[in-house]
Structures are given as structure tokens and as C-alpha cells.
Design a protein around this motif. Structure first.
Motif, mmCIF file in Angstrom:
data_model
loop_
_atom_site.group_PDB
_atom_site.id
_atom_site.type_symbol
_atom_site.label_atom_id
_atom_site.label_comp_id
_atom_site.label_asym_id
_atom_site.label_seq_id
_atom_site.Cartn_x
_atom_site.Cartn_y
_atom_site.Cartn_z
ATOM 1 N N GLY A 184 0.799 -1.222 0.000
ATOM 2 C CA GLY A 184 0.000 0.000 0.000
ATOM 3 C C GLY A 184 0.825 1.262 0.000
ATOM 4 N N ASP A 185 2.131 1.143 0.307
ATOM 5 C CA ASP A 185 2.999 2.317 0.297
ATOM 6 C C ASP A 185 3.061 2.914 -1.106
ATOM 7 O OD1 ASP A 185 3.562 2.102 2.942
ATOM 8 O OD2 ASP A 185 5.639 1.417 2.704
ATOM 9 N N ARG A 186 3.180 4.238 -1.140
ATOM 10 C CA ARG A 186 3.400 4.937 -2.402
ATOM 11 C C ARG A 186 4.842 5.426 -2.439
ATOM 12 N NH1 ARG A 186 0.685 5.422 -6.831
ATOM 13 N NH2 ARG A 186 0.397 7.682 -6.869
ATOM 14 N N ALA A 187 5.450 5.378 -3.613
ATOM 15 C CA ALA A 187 6.831 5.815 -3.767
ATOM 16 C C ALA A 187 7.045 6.262 -5.208
ATOM 17 C CB ALA A 187 7.802 4.693 -3.394
ATOM 18 N N ALA A 188 8.234 6.771 -5.483
ATOM 19 C CA ALA A 188 8.598 7.178 -6.836
ATOM 20 C C ALA A 188 10.000 6.683 -7.134
ATOM 21 C CB ALA A 188 8.522 8.689 -6.981
ATOM 22 N N GLN B 141 10.458 8.017 -0.929
ATOM 23 C CA GLN B 141 9.217 7.904 -0.177
ATOM 24 C C GLN B 141 8.441 9.210 -0.126
ATOM 25 O OE1 GLN B 141 8.446 4.792 0.723
ATOM 26 N NE2 GLN B 141 10.431 4.278 -0.193
ATOM 27 N N GLY B 142 8.959 10.222 -0.780
ATOM 28 C CA GLY B 142 8.235 11.483 -0.851
ATOM 29 C C GLY B 142 8.549 12.417 0.294
ATOM 30 N N CYS B 143 7.852 13.535 0.310
ATOM 31 C CA CYS B 143 8.079 14.571 1.306
ATOM 32 C C CYS B 143 6.754 14.966 1.937
ATOM 33 C CB CYS B 143 8.734 15.789 0.652
ATOM 34 S SG CYS B 143 7.694 16.570 -0.611
ATOM 35 N N SER B 144 6.839 15.839 2.918
ATOM 36 C CA SER B 144 5.611 16.324 3.561
ATOM 37 C C SER B 144 5.021 17.468 2.732
ATOM 38 C CB SER B 144 5.909 16.814 4.974
ATOM 39 O OG SER B 144 6.632 18.038 4.932
ATOM 40 N N LEU B 145 3.755 17.717 2.949
ATOM 41 C CA LEU B 145 3.099 18.811 2.260
ATOM 42 C C LEU B 145 3.719 20.145 2.664
ATOM 43 C CD1 LEU B 145 0.958 20.058 0.477
ATOM 44 C CD2 LEU B 145 -0.713 19.722 2.312
ATOM 45 N N GLY B 146 4.057 20.289 3.917
ATOM 46 C CA GLY B 146 4.688 21.526 4.379
ATOM 47 C C GLY B 146 6.007 21.782 3.678
ATOM 48 N N GLU B 147 6.825 20.733 3.522
ATOM 49 C CA GLU B 147 8.100 20.883 2.817
ATOM 50 C C GLU B 147 7.882 21.276 1.362
ATOM 51 O OE1 GLU B 147 10.760 17.578 5.291
ATOM 52 O OE2 GLU B 147 9.556 16.976 3.556
ATOM 53 N N GLY C 106 5.687 15.018 -5.212
ATOM 54 C CA GLY C 106 6.192 13.971 -4.324
ATOM 55 C C GLY C 106 5.639 14.018 -2.920
ATOM 56 N N VAL C 107 4.488 14.659 -2.739
ATOM 57 C CA VAL C 107 3.899 14.756 -1.399
ATOM 58 C C VAL C 107 3.337 13.401 -0.984
ATOM 59 C CG1 VAL C 107 2.096 15.837 -0.008
ATOM 60 C CG2 VAL C 107 3.343 17.186 -1.715
ATOM 61 N N ALA C 108 3.787 12.905 0.189
ATOM 62 C CA ALA C 108 3.358 11.597 0.670
ATOM 63 C C ALA C 108 2.597 11.681 1.990
ATOM 64 C CB ALA C 108 4.555 10.670 0.822
ATOM 65 N N HIS C 109 2.801 12.734 2.759
ATOM 66 C CA HIS C 109 2.070 12.873 4.024
ATOM 67 C C HIS C 109 1.848 14.345 4.315
ATOM 68 C CE1 HIS C 109 5.992 13.721 6.010
ATOM 69 N NE2 HIS C 109 6.431 12.797 5.180
ATOM 70 N N VAL C 110 0.877 14.628 5.178
ATOM 71 C CA VAL C 110 0.393 15.999 5.325
ATOM 72 C C VAL C 110 0.451 16.502 6.760
ATOM 73 C CG1 VAL C 110 -1.122 15.710 3.346
ATOM 74 C CG2 VAL C 110 -2.007 15.256 5.639
ATOM 75 N N GLY D 84 -1.354 13.933 -8.835
ATOM 76 C CA GLY D 84 -0.136 13.230 -9.213
ATOM 77 C C GLY D 84 0.907 13.150 -8.123
ATOM 78 N N ASN D 85 0.497 13.028 -6.866
ATOM 79 C CA ASN D 85 1.444 12.899 -5.769
ATOM 80 C C ASN D 85 1.457 11.461 -5.235
ATOM 81 O OD1 ASN D 85 2.885 15.549 -4.834
ATOM 82 N ND2 ASN D 85 0.862 16.177 -5.556
ATOM 83 N N LEU D 86 1.920 11.274 -4.024
ATOM 84 C CA LEU D 86 2.133 9.930 -3.483
ATOM 85 C C LEU D 86 1.224 9.625 -2.300
ATOM 86 C CD1 LEU D 86 6.061 9.884 -3.607
ATOM 87 C CD2 LEU D 86 4.446 8.973 -5.294
ATOM 88 N N LEU D 87 0.097 10.302 -2.232
ATOM 89 C CA LEU D 87 -0.850 10.040 -1.143
ATOM 90 C C LEU D 87 -1.498 8.683 -1.369
ATOM 91 C CD1 LEU D 87 -2.410 13.602 -1.053
ATOM 92 C CD2 LEU D 87 -0.604 12.677 0.410
ATOM 93 N N SER D 88 -1.759 7.959 -0.288
ATOM 94 C CA SER D 88 -2.141 6.551 -0.436
ATOM 95 C C SER D 88 -3.460 6.179 0.213
ATOM 96 C CB SER D 88 -1.035 5.657 0.139
ATOM 97 O OG SER D 88 -0.836 5.934 1.520
ATOM 98 N N SER D 89 -4.078 7.082 0.964
ATOM 99 C CA SER D 89 -5.298 6.689 1.673
ATOM 100 C C SER D 89 -6.174 7.896 1.940
ATOM 101 C CB SER D 89 -4.943 6.012 2.993
ATOM 102 O OG SER D 89 -6.091 5.805 3.790
#
Length: 518
Positions: free
Chosen positions: A5-9, A76-82, A143-147, A164-169
């Protein structure tokens, strides 16, 4: 270690982890991934006849990577804030700096600009302060994976594009909405989100875009049901092919626009599951596989608020479906181009649609004027009345009796006159005086208008042969248009060459224009 279930690039390509473990006959630990871009895949999750995982996309979207290679290459992406700080810090800096790269312009008490030198930590604080005021942000493929923590970075965001980011749920989205209390518009297209059932969210998200997110109807609706104030929902290109009524009942009652274009819906019965929505004014269904339109069912709600409907490039092949749209009382705007019935009718189809749907104000993006409506309705009434006179009750299948009655009440005896003209009579009364104008700009042809008396029973094919003899223009190259004495513009004579002139309700004294198709 990667989790299913993980998202990555990897090298710019987004993926979802679908498998983690050993493969029969292979050494080491392997990671099975599904690529967002199917062209990067090699199989459907199977190897040597054994299925290790399934892909939600179509085609060979899967591949296997050794754990060591995956860990080396995967981001594994970055945070939305970053991502916000990275994307907007330069913009903020450019807007803030008036003199040099390390100064900011402020206004003095006398409202004169003054350049103030900033230390490095002060510049960072200035950028952060501007992010605090940011109301709209666009971060596609960032590359946003978490918020987590975005509420302290940009708490005033109202519109956010995270396509087109890496959000998974949807669980992540719940966290996002919890932190951004002003958020009203959210674009999550091309994020592969696992369904997540959650209670109603306090904040009032109004627009949610989930195009190309590999969502079934059940997953999309059950997950979106938590947005109690939703007004617009976009679900294009998700491969949706069926819509269970019990699931559709979960849609927010506040919904005003639903976009389901470029899916695989093939039955109006599925569309009818939406008829209960009391505020649904716009329904976009172009580029599906819908074969026909059914009358609204009042017991199920009847689409009482529906004002705009797009059905372009579907599979509609009968005029009865177009006629039934007149039963949708509030319908004012329609798109139907690209359907077989419209293509077969050529440019004359517009007049047919306008005449059959009485309250239509815009068709295929163009406004319907009062003059166009009157012309279309009169022509349709005359032709339909003539059809019934010639073919009897069997032709009623092609026409709406209720609509014909409306037009007869509106225009009086125009239809009766047409019926009389098309009935048995002397040969002279069945002849048409027409003036033929060849406007094809080709040397060597006689371009003088020719006045001819032609029988109403002459077919278009025979007419084209006559034109060939008169103007030396081959039938396959001819485009025919007719203009009556009171018509503002010529109208095309589209359709089969076997149709008779009487089919088009051509009036004696009309002008026939011949153009060169080439």
C-alpha cells in the motif's frame, strides 16, 4: 521496510507497493509494484504462472524489484509543508524583496517605501509568514506523501491541487481536512487512494476532484460520503462501469455537480441511481458507452434540478432518446455531439435536437436563439406531420406525440398544411420550383443559376445526378444546401441519397446551393 500500500517514486515514475516477500525459484526478498504509468510495467502481478498481486489499473502495470534495488532507488516522498516551502519560497522571496536579495521594502509612517536589511533567519521567518497567508497552492507531481503539520505552515489554504502525488489513503485526506479548516477545493487526481470509511467531517469541503484515481464507484462514494457539504465531485477516467443504487444513496445531498466523463458506464439504469439528488444541476457523462436515454422516474426523484447534461461521444443511436430529454423539466444546456445518431444526421442534427427539446437554451456550447428555435420547430413540425401522413402510426416511434402536440398548439395549422401538401394530389401540386445555384469555384463549369421544376418524390441521389449534368460536378463532390424565402441561412440537405425531397420539407420557390466538398 516497504509495506503493501505504500506509495513511492523511482526515477520520476510513481508506484504503489503491492507485494513484499519471496518469489518461487528466486533468491532474496522482492518488492512487487504497480506503476501509475502502465508503460513501465512488465506483467499483471504474476510470474511463472503464479499470481502474487493484482493491479487496479489496466494492462501490464506490474513489475518486481529486488529489495536492495528498491531501497536504493525509491523515494518515499516529502511532507506537504516541505513541498509548500520549496514551491513557494522563491515566489515569496521575489515578491518580498525590493532592494537586493536580503532586504524587504516596508512603508514608513508617512507611507514612503523603505528598504530594510534582513538577517538570514529573518528572511526565513518572512517566507514562513507569507506562507501563513497563502490561500491557493498548486503542487502537482511534487512527491507529497504525508500531510501532518501543514496546518501550522499554511493554515489559510482554501484551494489546493495535489494531483499526481504519493498520497495513499483517504485517511491521509481526513488528516489534511482536519488541519486546513478553510479548505474548500481539493484536487487529488492521479493519487491512488485506499478507501477509508470515516464519520462526517466538520469542515465544509465544497469541491473534490478525484480523476484518474483508480476508484470503483463503491470506493469513491463510500469514501466521499464523509464530506457532508460537498457541491462538486469529479470522478473522470476511473474505469467506473456500474453504479449500485444502494451505494449512490450515500452521495451527499448537497451535491450540485457530478462529473463522470471518460468512464465505462454503459446503461442509463446506472445513471438513474443519481436521480434522487435534490440539488444535482450539472451532470457530465461524455465519453462513456451509454446507448440510450430513458424517461425520468418520478418515484426515484426524477432529476428535478438537472439543468446541464453532457452526453457527447457516447453510443446513442436513436432519436427517441433525444426526444426523452424533453421530459427533464429543468434541462437548459446539452452536449450530444459525437453520438452515432448525431453524426448520421450531419449538421442538420442541431435543428432536430433544438426542435425536440423545448426549453433548451444552449446546445453543444452554442446558444439557441429565438429565431433558430422557431425555424427548427416549424421545420420539424412540418416534416413530422408529413411523415405521419405518409407512413401512418408506424412513424410515431420516431417522434414524441406530446412534443408534436406542443408544437401544433404553438404554431397552429402549419402541420396540417404540410400534411395536405404531402397527401395525394395532382402531379402539379407535387412539383417544386427550385433555383439551383452552383457556387463551386471551379473553372469550366456553367455557374449561371438554373430554374427547375422537380417532383417531391425525387431522391437526393437523382438530384445529384441532375446537378452533375448541369454543372459538371460529380455527385461525391457535392454539398447541398437549401434556403427558403423566409430562411435566414441555408440549411444542409444531409442524409442518405435515397431520401426524397419531400423528407426535407422543401418549399416551392426555394433556392438550392451546390458547393464543392473539396
Amino acid at each position: 521496510m516497504p509495506l503493501v500500500g505504500d506509495r513511492a517514486a523511482i526515477e520520476g515514475g510513481r508506484l504503489t507497493v503491492r507485494f513484499f516477500g519471496a518469489l518461487n525459484g528466486k533468491d532474496g526478498i522482492w518488492v512487487g509494484v504497480e506503476w501509475d504509468d502502465p508503460s513501465r510495467g512488465k506483467h499483471d502481478g504474476s510470474l511463472d504462472g503464479q499470481q502474487y498481486f493484482s493491479c487496479c489499473g489496466s494492462g501490464p502495470c506490474g513489475s518486481f524489484l529486488k529489495l536492495e534495488k528498491y531501497q536504493q532507488l525509491a523515494s518515499q516522498g516529502c511532507s506537504l509543508g516541505e513541498a509548500l516551502f520549496e514551491r513557494y519560497s522563491d515566489t515569496v522571496r521575489d515578491e518580498a524583496v525590493a532592494v537586493g536579495r536580503s532586504s524587504r521594502t516596508i512603508l514608513t509612517a508617512s507611507e514612503k517605501p523603505l528598504a530594510v536589511q534582513l538577517l538570514e533567519h529573518q528572511k526565513v521567518q518572512a517566507r514562513q509568514a507569507d506562507l501563513q497567508r497563502l490561500e491557493r497552492a498548486s503542487l502537482p507531481a511534487a512527491g507529497v506523501a504525508h500531510v501532518e503539520g501543514v496546518g501550522s505552515v499554511a493554515p489559510r489554504l482554501e484551494e489546493l491541487d495535489l494531483s499526481g502525488n504519493l498520497l495513499s489513503s483517504f485517511r491521509t485526506i481526513h488528516q489534511l481536512l482536519y488541519e486546513l479548516r478553510h479548505l474548500r477545493t481539493l484536487n487529488l487526481s492521479a493519487n491512488l487512494l485506499a478507501a477509508h470509511l470515516q464519520g462526517a467531517v466538520d469542515q465544509q469541503l465544497q469541491v473534490l476532484i478525484l480523476n484518474s484515481a483508480c476508484l470503483s464507484w463503491t470506493n469513491a462514494v463510500s469514501s466521499c460520503s464523509m464530506f457532508g457539504g460537498l457541491r462538486e465531485l469529479h470522478l473522470c477516467s476511473n474505469g467506473i462501469c456500474s453504479m449500485d443504487n444502494s451505494v449512490s444513496q450515500l452521495l451527499p445531498q448537497s451535491l450540485e455537480m457530478l462529473v463522470l466523463e471518460a468512464n465505462r458506464i454503459s446503461s442509463w439504469a446506472d445513471i438513474a441511481t443519481l436521480s434522487h439528488l435534490p440539488k444535482l444541476a450539472s451532470l457530465l457523462l461524455s465519453n462513456n458507452q451509454i446507448p440510450n436515454v430513458l424517461s425520468p422516474c418520478q418515484e426515484e426523484g426524477g432529476f428535478l434540478a438537472l439543468q446541464m447534461l453532457t452526453l457527447g461521444s457516447n453510443c446513442i443511436n436513436d432519436w427517441q432518446s433525444i426526444a426523452r430529454l424533453n421530459e427533464y423539466e429543468q434541462l437548459r444546456e446539452l452536449r450530444v455531439s459525437g453520438n452515432p445518431v448525431i453524426v448520421a444526421g450531419g449538421s442538420g442534427s442541431r435543428y432536430e435536437v433544438v426542435a425536440r427539446i423545448g426549453k433548451l437554451e444552449k446546445l453543444n456550447g452554442s446558444a439557441v436563439s429565438a429565431a433558430e428555435r422557431q425555424d427548427a420547430e416549424i421545420r420539424y413540425l412540418r416534416r413530422a406531420t408529413g411523415d405521419i401522413q405518409r407512413a401512418g402510426s408506424s412513424s410515431l416511434e420516431q417522434h414524441s406525440t406530446a412534443r408534436l402536440q406542443e408544437l401544433q398548439e404553438k404554431y397552429g395549422d402549419l402541420g396540417a398544411a404540410a400534411a395536405t401538401a404531402s397527401g395525394p394530389s395532382s402531379l402539379g401540386s407535387n412539383m417544386l420550383n427550385l433555383v439551383l445555384h452552383c457556387v463551386a469555384n471551379t473553372a469550366g463549369r456553367s455557374l449561371e443559376p438554373q430554374q427547375k421544376k422537380l417532383p417531391e418524390s425525387m431522391t437526393i441521389g437523382k438530384l445529384k445526378q441532375l446537378i452533375d449534368r448541369l454543372f459538371k460536378l460529380p455527385p461525391d463532390d457535392q454539398v447541398l444546401l437549401v434556403k427558403g424565402k423566409t430562411d435566414p441561412l441555408p440549411l444542409p440537405l444531409d442524409g442518405s441519397d435515397t431520401l426524397e425531397l419531400s423528407y426535407f420539407d422543401i418549399q416551392s420557390g426555394s433556392s438550392l446551393y451546390i458547393e464543392d466538398r473539396n
